[in-house]
Design a protein around this motif. Structure first.
Motif, PDB file in Angstrom:
ATOM      1  N   THR B   5       0.843  -1.187   0.000  1.00  0.00           N
ATOM      2  CA  THR B   5       0.000   0.000   0.000  1.00  0.00           C
ATOM      3  C   THR B   5       0.884   1.245   0.000  1.00  0.00           C
ATOM      4  N   PRO B   6       0.668   2.104  -0.961  1.00  0.00           N
ATOM      5  CA  PRO B   6       1.519   3.302  -0.978  1.00  0.00           C
ATOM      6  C   PRO B   6       1.253   4.172   0.242  1.00  0.00           C
ATOM      7  N   THR B   7       2.278   4.838   0.701  1.00  0.00           N
ATOM      8  CA  THR B   7       2.116   5.751   1.832  1.00  0.00           C
ATOM      9  C   THR B   7       1.423   7.016   1.341  1.00  0.00           C
ATOM     10  N   ARG B   8       0.989   7.814   2.303  1.00  0.00           N
ATOM     11  CA  ARG B   8       0.379   9.099   1.937  1.00  0.00           C
ATOM     12  C   ARG B   8       1.347   9.925   1.103  1.00  0.00           C
ATOM     13  N   GLU B   9       2.611   9.922   1.507  1.00  0.00           N
ATOM     14  CA  GLU B   9       3.617  10.710   0.784  1.00  0.00           C
ATOM     15  C   GLU B   9       3.747  10.221  -0.657  1.00  0.00           C
ATOM     16  N   GLN B  10       3.728   8.887  -0.803  1.00  0.00           N
ATOM     17  CA  GLN B  10       3.847   8.339  -2.166  1.00  0.00           C
ATOM     18  C   GLN B  10       2.624   8.702  -3.006  1.00  0.00           C
ATOM     19  N   ARG B  11       1.456   8.662  -2.356  1.00  0.00           N
ATOM     20  CA  ARG B  11       0.240   9.007  -3.108  1.00  0.00           C
ATOM     21  C   ARG B  11       0.273  10.485  -3.505  1.00  0.00           C
ATOM     22  N   GLU B  12       0.706  11.333  -2.576  1.00  0.00           N
ATOM     23  CA  GLU B  12       0.833  12.764  -2.886  1.00  0.00           C
ATOM     24  C   GLU B  12       1.819  12.965  -4.030  1.00  0.00           C
ATOM     25  N   ALA B  13       2.959  12.297  -3.925  1.00  0.00           N
ATOM     26  CA  ALA B  13       4.021  12.495  -4.916  1.00  0.00           C
ATOM     27  C   ALA B  13       3.555  12.041  -6.292  1.00  0.00           C
ATOM     28  N   ARG B  14       2.788  10.959  -6.317  1.00  0.00           N
ATOM     29  CA  ARG B  14       2.337  10.406  -7.586  1.00  0.00           C
ATOM     30  C   ARG B  14       1.424  11.407  -8.324  1.00  0.00           C
ATOM     31  N   LEU B  15       0.722  12.216  -7.554  1.00  0.00           N
ATOM     32  CA  LEU B  15      -0.174  13.186  -8.181  1.00  0.00           C
ATOM     33  C   LEU B  15       0.578  14.297  -8.895  1.00  0.00           C
ATOM     34  N   GLU B  16       1.749  14.666  -8.368  1.00  0.00           N
ATOM     35  CA  GLU B  16       2.465  15.856  -8.842  1.00  0.00           C
ATOM     36  C   GLU B  16       1.523  17.055  -8.888  1.00  0.00           C
ATOM     37  N   GLY B  17       0.944  17.326  -7.751  1.00  0.00           N
ATOM     38  CA  GLY B  17      -0.028  18.415  -7.662  1.00  0.00           C
ATOM     39  C   GLY B  17       0.612  19.737  -7.313  1.00  0.00           C
ATOM     40  N   MET B  18      -0.191  20.616  -6.726  1.00  0.00           N
ATOM     41  CA  MET B  18       0.287  21.964  -6.422  1.00  0.00           C
ATOM     42  C   MET B  18       1.443  21.935  -5.430  1.00  0.00           C
ATOM     43  N   GLY B  19       2.410  22.812  -5.664  1.00  0.00           N
ATOM     44  CA  GLY B  19       3.567  22.895  -4.792  1.00  0.00           C
ATOM     45  C   GLY B  19       4.728  22.061  -5.277  1.00  0.00           C
ATOM     46  N   CYS B  20       4.480  21.256  -6.303  1.00  0.00           N
ATOM     47  CA  CYS B  20       5.507  20.343  -6.790  1.00  0.00           C
ATOM     48  C   CYS B  20       6.276  20.978  -7.948  1.00  0.00           C
ATOM     49  N   LYS B  21       7.579  20.720  -7.989  1.00  0.00           N
ATOM     50  CA  LYS B  21       8.386  21.233  -9.107  1.00  0.00           C
ATOM     51  C   LYS B  21       8.278  20.281 -10.289  1.00  0.00           C
ATOM     52  N   ARG B  22       7.076  20.167 -10.764  1.00  0.00           N
ATOM     53  CA  ARG B  22       6.827  19.228 -11.866  1.00  0.00           C
ATOM     54  C   ARG B  22       7.568  19.682 -13.117  1.00  0.00           C
ATOM     55  N   LYS B  23       8.234  18.745 -13.779  1.00  0.00           N
ATOM     56  CA  LYS B  23       8.910  19.069 -15.047  1.00  0.00           C
ATOM     57  C   LYS B  23       7.847  19.298 -16.108  1.00  0.00           C
ATOM     58  N   ARG B  24       8.193  20.146 -17.069  1.00  0.00           N
ATOM     59  CA  ARG B  24       7.143  20.606 -17.982  1.00  0.00           C
ATOM     60  C   ARG B  24       6.796  19.597 -19.081  1.00  0.00           C
ATOM     61  N   VAL B  25       5.508  19.469 -19.286  1.00  0.00           N
ATOM     62  CA  VAL B  25       4.972  18.600 -20.323  1.00  0.00           C
ATOM     63  C   VAL B  25       5.391  19.110 -21.710  1.00  0.00           C
ATOM     64  N   GLU B  26       5.362  20.434 -21.859  1.00  0.00           N
ATOM     65  CA  GLU B  26       5.619  21.058 -23.155  1.00  0.00           C
ATOM     66  C   GLU B  26       7.019  20.760 -23.669  1.00  0.00           C
ATOM     67  N   ASP B  27       7.952  20.558 -22.724  1.00  0.00           N
ATOM     68  CA  ASP B  27       9.360  20.532 -23.118  1.00  0.00           C
ATOM     69  C   ASP B  27       9.714  19.341 -23.991  1.00  0.00           C
ATOM     70  N   VAL B  28       8.945  18.268 -23.859  1.00  0.00           N
ATOM     71  CA  VAL B  28       9.265  17.081 -24.651  1.00  0.00           C
ATOM     72  C   VAL B  28       9.194  17.428 -26.141  1.00  0.00           C
ATOM     73  N   ARG B  29       8.185  18.203 -26.536  1.00  0.00           N
ATOM     74  CA  ARG B  29       8.135  18.553 -27.947  1.00  0.00           C
ATOM     75  C   ARG B  29       9.040  19.739 -28.284  1.00  0.00           C
ATOM     76  N   PHE B  30       9.090  20.715 -27.367  1.00  0.00           N
ATOM     77  CA  PHE B  30       9.900  21.905 -27.691  1.00  0.00           C
ATOM     78  C   PHE B  30      11.387  21.570 -27.825  1.00  0.00           C
ATOM     79  N   THR B  31      11.894  20.667 -27.000  1.00  0.00           N
ATOM     80  CA  THR B  31      13.330  20.363 -27.078  1.00  0.00           C
ATOM     81  C   THR B  31      13.668  19.539 -28.312  1.00  0.00           C
ATOM     82  N   GLN B  32      12.647  19.042 -28.975  1.00  0.00           N
ATOM     83  CA  GLN B  32      12.918  18.249 -30.176  1.00  0.00           C
ATOM     84  C   GLN B  32      12.512  18.983 -31.461  1.00  0.00           C
ATOM     85  N   GLY B  33      12.205  20.263 -31.315  1.00  0.00           N
ATOM     86  CA  GLY B  33      11.818  21.031 -32.497  1.00  0.00           C
ATOM     87  C   GLY B  33      10.453  20.642 -33.021  1.00  0.00           C
TER      88      GLY B  33
END
Lengths: 170, 806, 287
Positions: B5-33
């Motif tokens: 069973t994932p811990t609360r911290e793991q469940r929070e982390a899995r969400l990548e919600g507010m407050g998280c330094k989530r890496k950008r979705v856009e960058d996958v396409r932008f870095t490849q032109g």
């Protein structure tokens, strides 16, 4: 009075693929790449060699393709942003570095910036911050303030050199 | 619970919600032109349009001969004002209630004004075509200095307004006058000045500059004659507004207009307005029946599509001897160029400049703004700021430093003495705003401690002595800026654009497997909405960010929104997103209650699902709820799990921050070195700290450029002298300083997630910090106010006039 | 910003290039790095009907030593100068200056020949060539000739180069070993032309200046060899008075234009500062 000059055949190797096309002599390399080859990752930002968004690698040199004629590149070997990823399609160390270090925002300067950084790291695999800033001074970015671009290139250099990138400060 | 069973911290982390330094979705396409920008759009049979532009700042058009141009191979058509008149589009309405020539009608009013539009098979032929159009001009005297606009003998610029004594914002006093706007209590303010122990008065100019994103303004217009539909791909920060404006002026039903803003290469306010290029490309497509692309070049961008600032602010502060401010009086002369095309909410001819009381508790204030015409490009966009807020922040932050100098007080101490106190919020300012929240003293003290403010002042004192002894040729400046912004336009009670209320919107649709899509009325130009909007949803409804796709910019699919500028996305669209998510969660709660066989009120939210209070093992996750919502909803409940929210904010938000710049200036050359720049921002709740830092870095870099040299300059004859990126200061990595960032968090009480917006704070707060540093560097030699921009030669000129260089 | 149409030629030898220039006359322009000419063509300020690209001529590439001189062939790029051992050891001032020209991408393209032949007063190499007393080797329909850099420049974009001629190489006398050198360039940002720049090559013995040559960039409509300024410090220990004399002598021959870089007075003033700073830095390097 303008008249259209005779078109000429050019051929070159772009991202490892032999390509050819019929162009007017005045066709700029950037337009050949974007419009004839439909490789639109190379961008046009200023058309006067100041911004570097159109940077491609031409025979091992970073050049601004808005100021080179396609005919001049006949027979050359070119790498554009579309040719930067690893052979297996994964992001190269530089591309990964830009993503991990938040080295881009609108993404418009990014292809030129990465293509330039690619050559910089080929020539200087372990650049200092000052050398990176100097080495990318031909590429303008309006969004990031460069700080994270510098980190992105340091990240890539570390990864290529097999060391761990240590971010200096949060 | 077992080990799997994932811990609360793991469940929070899995969400990548507010407050998280989530890496950008856009960058996958932008870095490849693989971004898709407007110039990447290529439609079958597409033509290219390009402008013939005026070399004169003010001239009568004697004739336009298009014959030779039409003979150029590839040229298909040349539009002029005469052509546009046949479709009633020679002029277009501006966002500010004025009208603007689409193509020069009888005369030109600024250098590089659009005169004719050449349509050709490709951009090469179009360029050949514009060089073959022959235009005969009869030059007229150019009006360059706004201070002479309303002189009796000033040339008449706008002949179309002859005899009109009433403008969009009230009476006009002169043929070159646009409006006068006043706020505040003049009598009480005058009285405060009569009683004051100390007053200051200074004309503080904020020069004309330009947002100049790396991608210029561009569009592809495609009119389908059979269907009667117009599709426009364009660099639009506000695609829905463009659709409505086109519907109103081109008389095409709004549902038959499809506006698509794809990836945008930076906006900074440049891409809010409607420009002649869009109109001409649309008309050309209607005329030719083919798609038409228009891409402006950099010279055109810098000289024709909009400008920013050009405010000349006569600033007066009244105070007591011990440094308590008692009144503020500001008069602004606003140079709007040839047409009033300011991109402000329509009722606000000077934007929200009445935030000019800043972070200080002024008991009374009065503001008046006069807008005037000159022979310069139209615009007046909010270059990375809320409407005229950077001008206001610069005005008051310089003013406070000037007052501190007159009182012999430390500028930090003066600010601390006059801040609105934390307990005064919500605070009603003398010029009519209700500040939502703030804790200025804490932020200021944190800044002073982190930079060792006292130590810096000691270092400066020593350096000044050394300078006087001739041991150094450098002077050291410490620039403080404590800004309060007003962003998040805006409440429908006081904000609209051409009658369109400035709400924003979000539609969330969750799919049966627990992934979903959210469509939003905002439009990212680099801010990373695809990343951060998903984080809000993740936190609100417990679906991981990675499973939420964000879509913006297509007016056929996105709910109506007013777009992205003025730091309004997080305050308005961000709120709509949270509210839509909450509607979904409310329905999910009903489903969970039914499935868990309890009353809704017996459930509590737990990261990614609902749990029965007191029975922690009874839990239903959102992913399962998604499936149930479609396939076995409670009896009587509609299947599906989606929600729409249109959010009309109750108030603006008021981000603030404390910035400090340390600078050395070599008096012999005027060359400056930024030794340190510290920026503390309080933007309320922080959604993605990585992206916030990135926004701050970028905004500070723009502020640095503006303060230190980035100027759109006209010579005395009305010629633009800064038309390239060599002369228009856009710093490289070498010139750009290193930025230190910091924060406090004072949530907005009225915003669903407490967020305030941050994208523009660094530009707003940065400019006064740099300028105050330059002013502070020289003040001990006897200066009171040095106008921006502070480029090398101007710094040297100051030193020269002070007699410290030979 | 699209150039007008032209016909493209890529000769394989100087002789072929000269032949083309002779045949095509005024409508032909040689193309070197292209970073001055192509932007002009895009603005249609230049509309040559024929471009003669010199990149196909291998004989125009390379840096070689010829006795006491260094010969840089015209199509050698600034990037190549930066990588040249000959330049690093004999003419380090060229390396220092190359790094201050434009930006990395442009240095990969920009050539020494183009930089000196173009006649743009903003270019950095011409003043360097004057202070070093370089010779420009020119080939034309009537054969070869040599013009001293100090005699080459006549006005902005006007030089001793006649129509039909090509500047093929630059021959630079190697300064004395142990010389001091510096190039001081004040500019608004990377990529800008100099607001003012000064180059210095000097020799010293026992703390006394024994020879000194000074060149100035973008301080007139041609590069300037500040002969009197150089002479003003010979025989001195480079004390403040000598520095000031040199700066004053240099300022006396400056006639910059007022532009976005600053008014005339400022540009002359910082021109003098650049002279003083270059002198001090060169002296510190002199053995």
């Amino acid at each position: 009075m303008a008249t259209q000059a005779k078109k000429t055949q050019v051929s070159m190797k772009v991202n490892g693929v032999e390509v050819e096309g019929l162009v007017e002599p005045r066709t700029l390399l950037v337009h050949f790449i974007r419009e004839n080859l439909q490789l639109t990752g190379t961008h046009i930002g200023c058309e006067t060699t100041h911004c570097g968004a159109c940077t491609v690698d031409l025979d091992g040199r970073s050049v601004k393709s808005c100021t080179v004629f396609a005919v001049q590149a006949d027979g050359s070997e070119i790498i554009t942003i579309e040719g930067i990823a690893n052979a297996d399609g994964t992001l190269s160390a530089l591309q990964e570095g830009f993503r991990m270090m938040h080295g881009l925002q609108c993404g418009f300067c990014t292809p030129g910036m990465i293509t330039r950084a690619h050559r910089l790291l080929q020539e200087n695999p372990n650049p200092s911050e000052e050398e990176i800033r100097f080495g990318i001074a031909g590429n303008l970015c309006r969004c990031t303030g460069y700080q994270n671009i510098v980190k992105a290139i340091q990240y890539a250099a570390a990864k290529i050199n097999g060391t761990e990138y240590q971010e200096a400060a949060e | 619970m077992n080990d799997m069973t994932p811990t609360r911290e793991q469940r929070e982390a899995r969400l990548e919600g507010m407050g998280c330094k989530r890496k950008r979705v856009e960058d996958v396409r932008f870095t490849q032109g693989k971004g898709q920008y407007v110039d990447d759009v290529k439609l079958p049979g597409m033509l290219h349009g390009d402008f013939v532009r005026s070399p004169h700042p003010h001239a009568r058009i004697v004739s336009i001969n298009t014959e030779k141009a039409l003979q150029v191979p590839g040229v298909l058509a040349v539009l002029t004002a005469e052509t546009l008149k046949t479709v009633n589009l020679a002029w277009m309405p501006t966002l500010a209630g004025d009208v603007q020539m689409v193509l020069a009608d009888g005369k030109v009013l600024f250098q590089n004004q659009e005169v004719a539009f050449v349509v050709a098979t490709d951009r090469y032929a179009a360029d050949d075509g514009i060089n073959a159009v022959e235009v005969e001009y009869e030059p007229l005297p150019a009006l360059v200095d706004p201070f002479t606009s309303m002189n009796d003998d000033a040339p008449v610029l706008r002949e179309d307004l002859a005899g009109k004594t009433e403008g969009a914002h009230g009476p006009r006093r002169h043929h070159n006058h646009i409006f006068e706007w006043t706020v505040g209590d003049r009598d009480l303010t005058d009285a405060a000045f009569r009683k004051a122990d100390v007053t200051i008065k200074e004309m503080i100019s904020y020069h004309r500059t330009h947002p100049s994103p790396l991608e210029t303004c561009q569009c592809v217009c495609s009119f389908d004659k059979i269907r009667g539909e117009l599709t426009i791909y364009g660099t639009f920060q506000a695609p829905h507004v463009i659709r409505t404006v086109v519907a109103l002026i081109a008389k095409i039903p709004e549902h038959k207009i499809h506006v698509i803003a794809p990836d945008i290469g930076g906006g900074f306010g440049n891409k809010v307005g409607a420009y002649p290029g869009y109109i001409c490309a649309a008309v050309a497509s209607i005329v030719t029946g083919k798609p038409v692309k228009w891409v402006e070049d950099r010279i055109e961008n810098l000289t024709a599509t909009s400008f920013a600032r050009d405010y000349h602010m006569t600033t007066e502060i009244a105070a007591t001897n011990d440094g308590k401010v008692t009144g503020l009086r500001v008069h602004v002369l606003a140079d709007h160029g040839a047409f009033d095309a300011c991109a402000d909410p329509s009722k606000w001819p000077a934007g929200f400049f009445n935030i000019v009381t800043g972070s200080y508790d002024f008991p009374v204030a009065h503001l008046s703004v006069d807008g005037v015409y000159t022979n310069k490009a139209p615009g007046g966009v909010a270059y990375r700021c809320s409407f005229r807020v950077t001008e206001a922040a610069y005005c008051i932050e310089r003013g406070m430093d000037i007052l501190a100098q007159k009182l012999g007080m430390d500028p930090a101490e003066l600010r601390l003495k006059n801040f609105v106190k934390a307990e005064q919020f919500p605070y009603n300012s003398a010029l009519g705003w209700e500040y939502d929240s703030g804790d200025y003293h804490t932020a200021m003290r944190q800044m002073m401690e982190k930079v060792d403010y006292a130590g810096l002042r000691r270092e400066q004192a020593e350096k000044r002595e050394a300078f006087k002894r001739g041991e150094t040729r450098e002077v050291m400046g410490i620039g403080i800026s404590f800004f309060t912004e007003i962003v998040g336009a805006g409440p429908s009670k006081n904000c609209d654009i051409l009658g369109i209320a400035m709400f924003d919107s979000c539609e969330i649709r969750l799919h049966p497997t627990g992934a979903g899509i959210a469509r939003v009325g905002s439009k990212s130009q680099g801010q990373g909405h695809e990343t951060t909007w998903a984080q809000i949803i993740a936190t609100e409804i417990g679906i991981p960010s990675d499973d939420i796709m964000i879509e913006e910019g297509n007016t056929d699919t996105a709910p109506y929104g007013l777009g992205t500028y003025g730091s309004r996305s997080t305050p308005v669209a961000g709120a709509a997103i949270a509210m839509a998510a909450r509607k979904i969660r409310a329905k999910a709660q009903m489903i969970a209650a039914y499935k868990l066989e309890v009353h809704e009120d017996d459930l509590e939210w737990d990261i990614d699902g609902f749990r029965v209070k007191g029975l922690p093992e009874k839990y239903l996750g959102m992913k399962d709820i998604c499936w149930i919502a479609y396939n076995s909803p409670p009896p009587g409940m509609e299947p599906g799990l989606e929600a729409v929210s249109y959010y009309d904010p109750p108030n603006m938000t008021y981000p603030f921050g404390a910035y400090l710049c340390v600078m050395d200036i070599d008096v012999d050359t005027g060359v400056y070195k930024v030794k340190r720049f510290y920026a503390l921002d309080d933007c309320g709740t922080r959604i993605n700290p990585m992206i916030i830092d990135g926004q701050v870095h970028g905004g500070l870099t723009e502020a640095f450029a503006i303060a230190m040299g980035q100027e759109i300059h006209y010579d005395e004859n009305g010629n633009v002298t800064t038309g390239s990126l060599m002369d228009f200061f856009m710093p490289t990595a070498v010139e750009t300083p290193v930025w230190e960032t910091d924060f406090t968090v004072t949530p907005s009480p009225h915003h669903p997630i407490g967020a305030k917006g941050v994208g523009e704070s660094p530009n707003v707060g940065g400019v006064p910090a740099f300028s105050n540093a330059v002013n502070d560097a020289f003040s001990f030699l006897g200066t009171t106010h040095i106008q921006m921009p502070h480029d090398y030669w101007r710094n040297w000129k100051v030193a020269k006039e002070l007699g410290v260089v030979g | 910003m699209i150039p007008g149409p032209f016909t493209y030629h890529r000769p394989g030898s100087v002789a072929d290039a000269l032949k083309l220039l002779a045949e095509l006359g005024d409508e032909a322009r040689p193309l070197a790095g292209g970073h001055s000419l192509i932007p002009m063509m895009k603005l249609r300020l230049a509309s040559p009907e024929h471009l003669i690209d010199l990149h196909g001529i291998t004989a125009l590439k390379g840096v070689v030593r010829e006795g006491d001189r260094v010969v840089v062939r015209a199509m050698t790029t600034q990037h190549e100068l930066l990588g040249s051992d000959v330049i690093a050891s004999i003419l380090p001032i060229l390396k220092e200056t190359s790094l201050l020209i434009a930006d990395p991408q442009i240095r990969y393209c920009g050539t020494l020949g183009g930089n000196v032949a173009n006649g743009d007063p903003g270019n950095d190499m011409p003043a360097l060539m004057q202070l070093l007393n370089a010779d420009f080797l020119i080939e034309g329909p009537d054969g070869q000739r040599t013009v001293a850099a100090r005699d080459f420049y006549q006005g902005a974009y006007f030089t001793a180069l006649e129509p039909g001629e090509i500047l093929t190489a630059i021959s630079i006398p190697g300064p004395a070993s142990g010389h001091g050198y510096a190039y001081e360039k004040l500019k608004r940002k990377v990529g800008d032309y100099a607001t003012a720049a000064a180059g210095v090559v000097m020799t010293m013995e026992g703390g006394i200046v024994t020879s000194c040559s000074i060149g100035l960039t973008n301080l007139a409509d041609t590069p300037l060899w500040a002969q009197e300024a150089g002479e003003a410090v010979v025989g001195t220990s480079l004390d403040d008075a000598a520095l000031k004399r040199a700066a004053d002598a240099a300022i006396a021959i400056m006639s910059p234009a007022a532009d976005g870089r600053g008014p005339v007075e400022y540009r002359k003033h910082v021109g003098g500062i650049m002279v003083q700073r270059a002198l001090k830095r060169a002296a510190a390097r002199a053995a």
